[in-house]
Write an enzyme that holds these catalytic residues in place. Structure first.
Site, PDB file in Angstrom:
ATOM      1  N   GLU A  42       0.860  -1.197   0.000  1.00 47.49           N
ATOM      2  CA  GLU A  42       0.000   0.000   0.000  1.00 47.49           C
ATOM      3  C   GLU A  42       0.887   1.235   0.000  1.00 47.49           C
ATOM      4  O   GLU A  42       1.726   1.406   0.888  1.00 47.49           O
ATOM      5  CB  GLU A  42      -0.886   0.000   1.258  1.00 47.49           C
ATOM      6  CG  GLU A  42      -1.666   1.301   1.446  1.00 47.49           C
ATOM      7  CD  GLU A  42      -2.366   1.377   2.810  1.00 47.49           C
ATOM      8  OE1 GLU A  42      -2.763   0.336   3.363  1.00 47.49           O
ATOM      9  OE2 GLU A  42      -2.481   2.505   3.329  1.00 47.49           O
ATOM     10  N   ARG A  46      -0.560  10.286   1.032  1.00 46.06           N
ATOM     11  CA  ARG A  46      -0.183  11.489   1.791  1.00 46.06           C
ATOM     12  C   ARG A  46       0.853  12.334   1.066  1.00 46.06           C
ATOM     13  O   ARG A  46       1.066  13.489   1.399  1.00 46.06           O
ATOM     14  CB  ARG A  46       0.386  11.072   3.159  1.00 46.06           C
ATOM     15  CG  ARG A  46      -0.661  10.441   4.049  1.00 46.06           C
ATOM     16  CD  ARG A  46      -0.049   9.937   5.333  1.00 46.06           C
ATOM     17  NE  ARG A  46      -0.786   8.792   5.825  1.00 46.06           N
ATOM     18  CZ  ARG A  46      -0.393   8.015   6.809  1.00 46.06           C
ATOM     19  NH1 ARG A  46       0.744   8.230   7.418  1.00 46.06           N
ATOM     20  NH2 ARG A  46      -1.128   6.991   7.182  1.00 46.06           N
ATOM     21  N   LYS A 130     -10.380  -2.146   8.113  1.00 47.40           N
ATOM     22  CA  LYS A 130      -9.075  -1.833   8.693  1.00 47.40           C
ATOM     23  C   LYS A 130      -9.338  -1.408  10.145  1.00 47.40           C
ATOM     24  O   LYS A 130     -10.120  -0.472  10.381  1.00 47.40           O
ATOM     25  CB  LYS A 130      -8.457  -0.687   7.881  1.00 47.40           C
ATOM     26  CG  LYS A 130      -7.270   0.009   8.516  1.00 47.40           C
ATOM     27  CD  LYS A 130      -6.687   1.050   7.540  1.00 47.40           C
ATOM     28  CE  LYS A 130      -5.638   1.906   8.216  1.00 47.40           C
ATOM     29  NZ  LYS A 130      -4.768   2.614   7.271  1.00 47.40           N
TER      30      LYS A 130
END
Ligand code: 3PG
Length: 210
Positions: A42, A46, A130
């Protein structure tokens, strides 16, 4: 080949989370992880480099499981779901985000931290969540209590997971994936110590076998 969340388990039960500052590091960091046996990756959104890395990595590594994380706006979800990702990961969830995932027809792994979050996800037909930020919320103790009424759900603990704690989570009935930055931390990427990232991946894969 486009993967779905259910094919994630065929890769590795560990997702290596990467926040990239320099897009030129994308291929070396992924190569190092794949060499060590971790093929679920992943990039967080950001940084611009993390987003830019997705199509580049997809072109070179057609069969790895590739996620884009830290998505918190529906407009970003709609935009970035088309750049070669198998999965969108979000730190939390809302109607707007989940509606966007439906519209985009992209798999989503939304962050949850409360029973209400899980109920909202269930209303959208989701089963995988998650659990974030795992350790700060109270870790295994909290997840065990939270998951009890939701036996149909599966959780991917993320946030503070380490080689020491990963198997404790994975030994839980409702956990079959963990995620974290410990495999490819930013300081190691910055100094381009790719062999250390491979070592971390090899170590994690060995711990899984215990
Ligand atoms: C994430 O973005 O998924 C988390 O920040 C990862 O948390 P960690 O750095 O504690 O593994």
């Amino acid at each position: 080949m486009q993967h779905t969340i259910s094919t994630l388990l065929e890769h590795s039960p560990i997702i290596a989370v990467i926040t990239l500052d320099d897009v030129n590091h994308a291929i070396p960091v992924v190569s190092a992880l794949v060499e060590g046996g971790v093929t679920a990756i992943e990039f967080t959104s950001r940084t611009p480099a993390g987003i830019a890395a997705i199509p580049i990595v997809r072109e070179t590594f057609s069969d790895i499981f590739l996620a884009l994380g830290s998505i918190s706006h529906a407009s970003d979800l709609l935009k970035f779901s088309k750049i070669g990702v198998d999965l969108i990961v979000t730190p939390g969830l809302s109607h707007t985000l989940l509606d966007a995932a439906k519209t985009a027809k992209v798999s989503i792994l939304p962050g949850i931290s409360t029973a209400s979050d899980i109920i909202l996800g269930l209303e959208y037909g989701l089963r995988y969540f998650k659990f974030f930020p795992a350790e700060a919320l109270g870790g295994i103790h909290y997840l065990k209590a939270l998951s009890q009424p939701f036996t149909q759900c599966r959780f991917c603990p993320t946030g503070g997971i380490s080689p020491l704690s990963m198997n404790d989570y994975l030994n839980m009935d409702q956990v079959d994936i963990v995620a974290g930055t410990w495999l490819a931390p930013n300081d190691i990427i910055q100094v381009q110590q790719w062999h250390k990232i491979t070592e971390n991946a090899v170590q994690a894969v060995q711990i899984l076998k215990r």
